[in-house]
Design a protein around this motif. Structure first.
Motif, PDB file in Angstrom:
ATOM      1  N   PHE A 158      -0.022  12.032  -8.142  1.00 41.77           N
ATOM      2  CA  PHE A 158       0.441  13.240  -7.469  1.00 41.77           C
ATOM      3  C   PHE A 158       1.441  12.884  -6.375  1.00 41.77           C
ATOM      4  CE2 PHE A 158       0.033  16.426  -4.078  1.00 41.77           C
ATOM      5  CZ  PHE A 158       0.346  17.563  -4.785  1.00 41.77           C
ATOM      6  N   ALA A 159       1.183  11.814  -5.633  1.00 43.87           N
ATOM      7  CA  ALA A 159       2.093  11.408  -4.560  1.00 43.87           C
ATOM      8  C   ALA A 159       3.461  11.048  -5.111  1.00 43.87           C
ATOM      9  CB  ALA A 159       1.497  10.228  -3.796  1.00 43.87           C
ATOM     10  N   ARG A 160       3.486  10.345  -6.224  1.00 47.07           N
ATOM     11  CA  ARG A 160       4.771   9.955  -6.798  1.00 47.07           C
ATOM     12  C   ARG A 160       5.531  11.171  -7.319  1.00 47.07           C
ATOM     13  NH1 ARG A 160       2.261   4.669  -9.989  1.00 47.07           N
ATOM     14  NH2 ARG A 160       1.359   3.749  -8.088  1.00 47.07           N
ATOM     15  N   LEU A 161       4.793  12.150  -7.794  1.00 38.58           N
ATOM     16  CA  LEU A 161       5.426  13.391  -8.223  1.00 38.58           C
ATOM     17  C   LEU A 161       6.048  14.108  -7.035  1.00 38.58           C
ATOM     18  CD1 LEU A 161       5.877  15.430 -10.552  1.00 38.58           C
ATOM     19  CD2 LEU A 161       3.696  16.447  -9.936  1.00 38.58           C
ATOM     20  N   VAL A 162       5.323  14.189  -5.918  1.00 39.91           N
ATOM     21  CA  VAL A 162       5.837  14.843  -4.715  1.00 39.91           C
ATOM     22  C   VAL A 162       7.083  14.126  -4.209  1.00 39.91           C
ATOM     23  CG1 VAL A 162       5.329  15.378  -2.308  1.00 39.91           C
ATOM     24  CG2 VAL A 162       3.596  15.779  -4.049  1.00 39.91           C
ATOM     25  N   LEU A 163       7.010  12.808  -4.120  1.00 42.56           N
ATOM     26  CA  LEU A 163       8.137  12.041  -3.589  1.00 42.56           C
ATOM     27  C   LEU A 163       9.345  12.105  -4.520  1.00 42.56           C
ATOM     28  CD1 LEU A 163       6.210   8.923  -2.224  1.00 42.56           C
ATOM     29  CD2 LEU A 163       7.190  10.804  -0.908  1.00 42.56           C
ATOM     30  N   ALA A 164       9.103  12.101  -5.825  1.00 40.13           N
ATOM     31  CA  ALA A 164      10.221  12.195  -6.764  1.00 40.13           C
ATOM     32  C   ALA A 164      10.944  13.528  -6.626  1.00 40.13           C
ATOM     33  CB  ALA A 164       9.714  12.015  -8.190  1.00 40.13           C
ATOM     34  N   ALA A 165      10.200  14.600  -6.375  1.00 39.18           N
ATOM     35  CA  ALA A 165      10.813  15.923  -6.230  1.00 39.18           C
ATOM     36  C   ALA A 165      11.484  16.102  -4.877  1.00 39.18           C
ATOM     37  CB  ALA A 165       9.758  17.003  -6.429  1.00 39.18           C
ATOM     38  N   SER A 166      10.971  15.425  -3.847  1.00 39.00           N
ATOM     39  CA  SER A 166      11.423  15.674  -2.475  1.00 39.00           C
ATOM     40  C   SER A 166      12.520  14.737  -2.004  1.00 39.00           C
ATOM     41  CB  SER A 166      10.234  15.566  -1.511  1.00 39.00           C
ATOM     42  OG  SER A 166       9.165  16.393  -1.921  1.00 39.00           O
ATOM     43  N   THR A 167      12.683  13.610  -2.641  1.00 40.36           N
ATOM     44  CA  THR A 167      13.593  12.587  -2.141  1.00 40.36           C
ATOM     45  C   THR A 167      15.033  12.907  -2.515  1.00 40.36           C
ATOM     46  OG1 THR A 167      11.862  10.900  -2.311  1.00 40.36           O
ATOM     47  CG2 THR A 167      14.139  10.136  -2.174  1.00 40.36           C
ATOM     48  N   ASN A 168      15.916  12.903  -1.509  1.00 36.47           N
ATOM     49  CA  ASN A 168      17.349  13.035  -1.738  1.00 36.47           C
ATOM     50  C   ASN A 168      18.007  11.668  -1.907  1.00 36.47           C
ATOM     51  OD1 ASN A 168      17.350  15.857  -1.586  1.00 36.47           O
ATOM     52  ND2 ASN A 168      17.547  15.831   0.642  1.00 36.47           N
ATOM     53  N   GLU A 169      17.666  10.753  -1.017  1.00 40.67           N
ATOM     54  CA  GLU A 169      18.135   9.380  -1.114  1.00 40.67           C
ATOM     55  C   GLU A 169      16.937   8.455  -0.933  1.00 40.67           C
ATOM     56  OE1 GLU A 169      21.217   8.507   1.619  1.00 40.67           O
ATOM     57  OE2 GLU A 169      22.588  10.044   0.856  1.00 40.67           O
ATOM     58  N   PRO A 170      16.866   7.364  -1.679  1.00 39.57           N
ATOM     59  CA  PRO A 170      15.725   6.449  -1.535  1.00 39.57           C
ATOM     60  C   PRO A 170      15.656   5.865  -0.126  1.00 39.57           C
ATOM     61  CG  PRO A 170      16.965   5.980  -3.539  1.00 39.57           C
ATOM     62  CD  PRO A 170      17.782   6.954  -2.759  1.00 39.57           C
ATOM     63  N   VAL A 171      14.447   5.727   0.368  1.00 42.41           N
ATOM     64  CA  VAL A 171      14.232   5.122   1.682  1.00 42.41           C
ATOM     65  C   VAL A 171      14.346   3.601   1.546  1.00 42.41           C
ATOM     66  CG1 VAL A 171      12.573   4.805   3.556  1.00 42.41           C
ATOM     67  CG2 VAL A 171      12.763   7.021   2.407  1.00 42.41           C
ATOM     68  N   PRO A 172      15.121   2.934   2.399  1.00 42.06           N
ATOM     69  CA  PRO A 172      15.262   1.476   2.284  1.00 42.06           C
ATOM     70  C   PRO A 172      13.919   0.761   2.472  1.00 42.06           C
ATOM     71  CG  PRO A 172      16.922   2.400   3.761  1.00 42.06           C
ATOM     72  CD  PRO A 172      15.945   3.490   3.482  1.00 42.06           C
ATOM     73  N   GLU A 173      13.837  -0.417   1.906  1.00 43.38           N
ATOM     74  CA  GLU A 173      12.635  -1.229   2.062  1.00 43.38           C
ATOM     75  C   GLU A 173      12.469  -1.627   3.530  1.00 43.38           C
ATOM     76  OE1 GLU A 173      10.270  -2.118  -0.058  1.00 43.38           O
ATOM     77  OE2 GLU A 173      11.172  -0.899  -1.636  1.00 43.38           O
ATOM     78  N   PRO A 174      11.229  -1.669   4.019  1.00 43.78           N
ATOM     79  CA  PRO A 174      11.014  -2.060   5.421  1.00 43.78           C
ATOM     80  C   PRO A 174      11.524  -3.479   5.695  1.00 43.78           C
ATOM     81  CG  PRO A 174       9.027  -1.091   4.465  1.00 43.78           C
ATOM     82  CD  PRO A 174       9.978  -1.309   3.338  1.00 43.78           C
ATOM     83  N   ARG A 175      11.993  -3.676   6.914  1.00 47.02           N
ATOM     84  CA  ARG A 175      12.520  -4.978   7.293  1.00 47.02           C
ATOM     85  C   ARG A 175      11.445  -5.926   7.795  1.00 47.02           C
ATOM     86  NH1 ARG A 175      16.629  -2.621  11.557  1.00 47.02           N
ATOM     87  NH2 ARG A 175      14.684  -1.466  11.936  1.00 47.02           N
ATOM     88  N   THR A 176      10.293  -5.379   8.170  1.00 50.08           N
ATOM     89  CA  THR A 176       9.227  -6.205   8.718  1.00 50.08           C
ATOM     90  C   THR A 176       7.882  -5.657   8.267  1.00 50.08           C
ATOM     91  OG1 THR A 176       8.242  -7.055  10.761  1.00 50.08           O
ATOM     92  CG2 THR A 176       9.157  -4.830  10.826  1.00 50.08           C
ATOM     93  N   THR A 177       6.855  -6.458   8.416  1.00 50.79           N
ATOM     94  CA  THR A 177       5.499  -6.036   8.063  1.00 50.79           C
ATOM     95  C   THR A 177       4.575  -6.003   9.270  1.00 50.79           C
ATOM     96  OG1 THR A 177       4.907  -8.324   7.518  1.00 50.79           O
ATOM     97  CG2 THR A 177       5.711  -6.919   5.716  1.00 50.79           C
ATOM     98  N   SER A 178       5.109  -6.253  10.443  1.00 47.69           N
ATOM     99  CA  SER A 178       4.288  -6.307  11.649  1.00 47.69           C
ATOM    100  C   SER A 178       4.272  -4.954  12.347  1.00 47.69           C
ATOM    101  CB  SER A 178       4.813  -7.376  12.613  1.00 47.69           C
ATOM    102  OG  SER A 178       6.155  -7.082  12.957  1.00 47.69           O
ATOM    103  N   LEU A 179       3.271  -4.736  13.167  1.00 47.09           N
ATOM    104  CA  LEU A 179       3.178  -3.514  13.946  1.00 47.09           C
ATOM    105  C   LEU A 179       4.182  -3.542  15.088  1.00 47.09           C
ATOM    106  CD1 LEU A 179      -0.709  -3.141  14.250  1.00 47.09           C
ATOM    107  CD2 LEU A 179       0.803  -1.751  12.839  1.00 47.09           C
ATOM    108  N   PRO A 180       4.704  -2.382  15.491  1.00 47.42           N
ATOM    109  CA  PRO A 180       5.555  -2.363  16.688  1.00 47.42           C
ATOM    110  C   PRO A 180       4.709  -2.658  17.926  1.00 47.42           C
ATOM    111  CG  PRO A 180       5.090  -0.137  15.956  1.00 47.42           C
ATOM    112  CD  PRO A 180       4.535  -1.049  14.905  1.00 47.42           C
ATOM    113  N   ALA A 181       5.359  -2.878  19.035  1.00 41.23           N
ATOM    114  CA  ALA A 181       4.631  -3.123  20.278  1.00 41.23           C
ATOM    115  C   ALA A 181       3.728  -1.939  20.590  1.00 41.23           C
ATOM    116  CB  ALA A 181       5.621  -3.360  21.408  1.00 41.23           C
ATOM    117  N   GLU A 182       2.544  -2.227  21.104  1.00 40.02           N
ATOM    118  CA  GLU A 182       1.585  -1.148  21.355  1.00 40.02           C
ATOM    119  C   GLU A 182       2.138  -0.129  22.332  1.00 40.02           C
ATOM    120  OE1 GLU A 182      -3.068  -0.466  22.763  1.00 40.02           O
ATOM    121  OE2 GLU A 182      -2.210  -2.497  22.652  1.00 40.02           O
TER     122      GLU A 182
END
Length: 620
Positions: A158-182
């Motif tokens: 269901f999520a992929r269906l929602v995102l496929a219908a709602s997305t205008n341009e693909p969101v770029p891949e994240p640059r990092t995997t760490s949390l931002p500063a608290e």
């Protein structure tokens, strides 16, 4: 001979045959009726023509009743065998494959014809299915309470269906995997609390702070996907709300945070849970801030479908005992969806996802928006303005459905009185706003009110013909709206939830302003008083003219030119943030060019006459 002896010893004679076979009959030879073939046919090698299984005998002169039945049975068996062979041929070939050649030409020809019919019907049905799917995609008949959308690498969740219908341009891949500063995370959470949560309290702010504390512990607890989605989407909305340009750091961080949230979409948007509705709400809110990547129309449609499927559009029956806090939370969640659906549908001039007649939910109890107990991270929670917003959306929904969503060939009965009544109700709403609402949110609600006045009074297919007084009201409210939204757009920091939809509202207000100037420009620019039309007996009188906040800034000609200029300046400013706003500005320049040229000519003539440099031509 005595009769008794004849009975005891009957005379045995061979009965004469009923009829000879056809060959013996035509050859006029004696037929001994021997079975399975007579002697004459046997000697001539024509046994098959002299059997009981053919129809070579004259009707009514069959060799025997049994033979007639056998003949009938064989005929039926042949027909049945032919029907089965034809059916098997079509079934084995399929609708798009030619049948295998057989020895029977007629049978094979019929199989080809039937296969061609099947192919055409299959193609027609396929085209109809595709057209239906595309045209009805916004109302996709997916039961969002079904919990069978388990994520995997190959299936469609269901999520992929929602995102496929709602997305205008693909969101770029994240640059990092760490949390931002608290500290940065808590600042964005607090910004969401002060700007968004007072208007759309779909979940308590206390849960946000608790989640941040859990995430930044040395040994955090097990965090669910829906909680990760909540965390990253709140950070994305908070960062995007601060953005002033598509190239600034706030927008870049917002896109990064969305990229971190998307891997959790399958679980966060899993159907059948309230967290699904909350997660879809967050996606809708972000899409209002980032139309380059997401279209807000589809997420709110899916959210409304989830709300209806889960029954949140109806209060629980009185027989069902429910805690008051849980009931209020349920009602808040519904009205957050309701308010966003009405706002998005109106700004796009589209139909609502569901009508008010289907809703039976009381307003939630007024309270603090974020629900943080004393001693929490924020000493004083922001006052809850959501119920006030919900009431305004309900009023907007009422007149929008009546004036814009009904049958255009059936005008609203006594449309003028209906419009004045709705304007009066919205004025009453503004007079009852809580006194403790923050100034920035009160300013945003006042802009919503003026936008609603213009929208309700404007010409519509089912409304009455606009009067001169109605044009005057649009003229004054449009100028007031543009003066205030222009100042708000130029602020370094907006303390309320302003989105790309405000650019659409600016374009709408500017278009209505141009329309009234084109229809009644001379009257409006002259400054002559326009009397209020009398009200019908027992009906609400028209609203009074709004108080001018720009006195001393020139006459109506100067005010009109300034208003048109501020529409373009505001859209240009929003264009730095949302590229689509530049297209709106270009469209507005096109539709207002004639009016703008006329007004500038008037001003030049007025200024020339005031300085004595212009003289009228002498009369001949």
């Amino acid at each position: 001979m005595h009769r008794s002896s004849l009975a005891d010893s009957p005379l045995l004679k061979v009965s004469r045959p009923v009829s000879a076979c056809s060959r013996c009959r035509s050859a006029k030879v004696k037929c001994d009726n021997k079975l399975p073939a007579c002697t004459a046919c046997e000697r001539a090698g024509r046994e098959k023509e002299c059997t009981a299984a053919n129809d070579q005998f004259a009707r009514g002169k069959e060799r025997s009743y049994v033979a007639a039945l056998e003949l009938r049975i064989e005929k039926l068996e042949r027909r049945l065998s032919y029907a089965r062979s034809t059916k098997d041929s079509v079934a084995l070939h399929g609708p798009d494959e030619p049948p295998v050649a057989t020895n029977s030409g007629r049978k094979d020809s019929m199989a080809f014809i039937r296969a061609a019919i099947h192919r055409k019907a299959a193609r027609t049905q396929e085209n109809a299915d595709i057209n239906t799917l595309v045209s009805d995609f916004g109302y996709l008949a997916v039961n969002t309470t079904t919990r069978d959308f388990e994520p995997s690498e190959s299936n469609m969740t269901f999520a992929r269906l929602v995102l496929a219908a709602s997305t205008n341009e693909p969101v770029p891949e994240p640059r990092t995997t760490s949390l931002p500063a608290e500290s940065a995370a808590r600042a964005l959470v607090q910004l969401y609390e002060t700007r968004v949560l007072p208007l759309y309290p779909a979940f308590p702010g206390a849960s946000l702070h608790a989640l941040v504390s859990d995430l930044y512990q040395e040994h955090p607890r097990s965090i669910r996907s829906s909680e990760y989605w909540l965390f990253w989407m709140v950070l994305a909305i908070g960062s995007a709300a601060q953005s002033r340009s598509r190239q600034d750091e706030h927008y870049t961080n917002a896109v990064e945070f969305v990229g971190r949230a998307l891997p959790h979409a399958d679980r966060a948007l899993k159907p059948g849970y309230v967290t699904q509705v909350q997660s879809l709400l967050l996606l809708t809110q972000y899409s209002m801030l980032d139309p380059a990547h997401f279209d807000s129309w589809h997420p709110i449609g899916f959210t409304c479908r989830a709300v209806v499927d889960q029954g949140l559009h109806q209060d629980p029956p009185h027989t069902q005992q429910m805690d008051q806090n849980a009931l209020d939370a349920r009602r808040r969640t519904f009205y957050c969806v309701y308010a966003l659906d009405r706002a998005i549908s109106m700004v796009h001039a589209r139909a609502f996802s569901f009508y008010d007649d289907a809703v039976s939910v009381a307003f939630p109890s007024p309270g603090q928006a974020n629900g943080i107990p004393s001693g929490g991270p924020i000493a004083k929670p922001s006052p809850d303005a959501s119920v006030a917003l919900f009431r305004l959306r309900q009023s907007q929904s009422d007149w929008y459905q009546a004036l814009y969503q009904g049958n255009p060939t059936e005008p609203v009965p006594d449309a003028t009185s209906f419009i004045w009544q709705k304007c009066f109700e919205m004025w009453e709403w503004s007079e009852r706003l809580p006194a403790d609402i923050p100034a920035a949110i009160r300013e945003m609600l006042d802009l919503e009110l003026r936008y609603s006045y213009v929208y309700c009074i404007a010409s519509s297919a089912r409304g009455a013909q606009m009067s001169a007084y109605g044009r005057l009201l649009i003229f004054e409210h449009a100028i007031s709206y543009m003066d205030r939204i222009y100042d708000t757009a130029n602020l370094a920091v907006n303390a309320a939830f302003y989105t790309y939809h405000d650019a659409l509202r600016v374009f709408f207000i500017g278009s209505q302003f141009v329309a009234v100037l084109r229809d009644a420009g001379d009257l409006l620019l002259s400054g002559s008083p326009i009397p209020m039309p009398p009200s019908a007996p027992g009906k609400v009188s028209p609203p009074p003219q709004p108080v001018r906040l720009d006195r001393g800034t020139g006459d109506n000609l100067d005010r009109s030119l300034r208003c048109l200029d501020r529409v373009k300046l505001t859209l240009r400013l929003y264009g730095d943030r949302w590229e689509d706003a530049l297209s709106l500005m270009e469209s507005f320049e096109t539709i207002s060019s004639e009016v703008w040229k006329n007004l500038t000519t008037r001003r030049a003539m007025r200024n020339a006459a005031a300085t004595g440099q212009w003289q009228p031509l002498p009369v001949a």
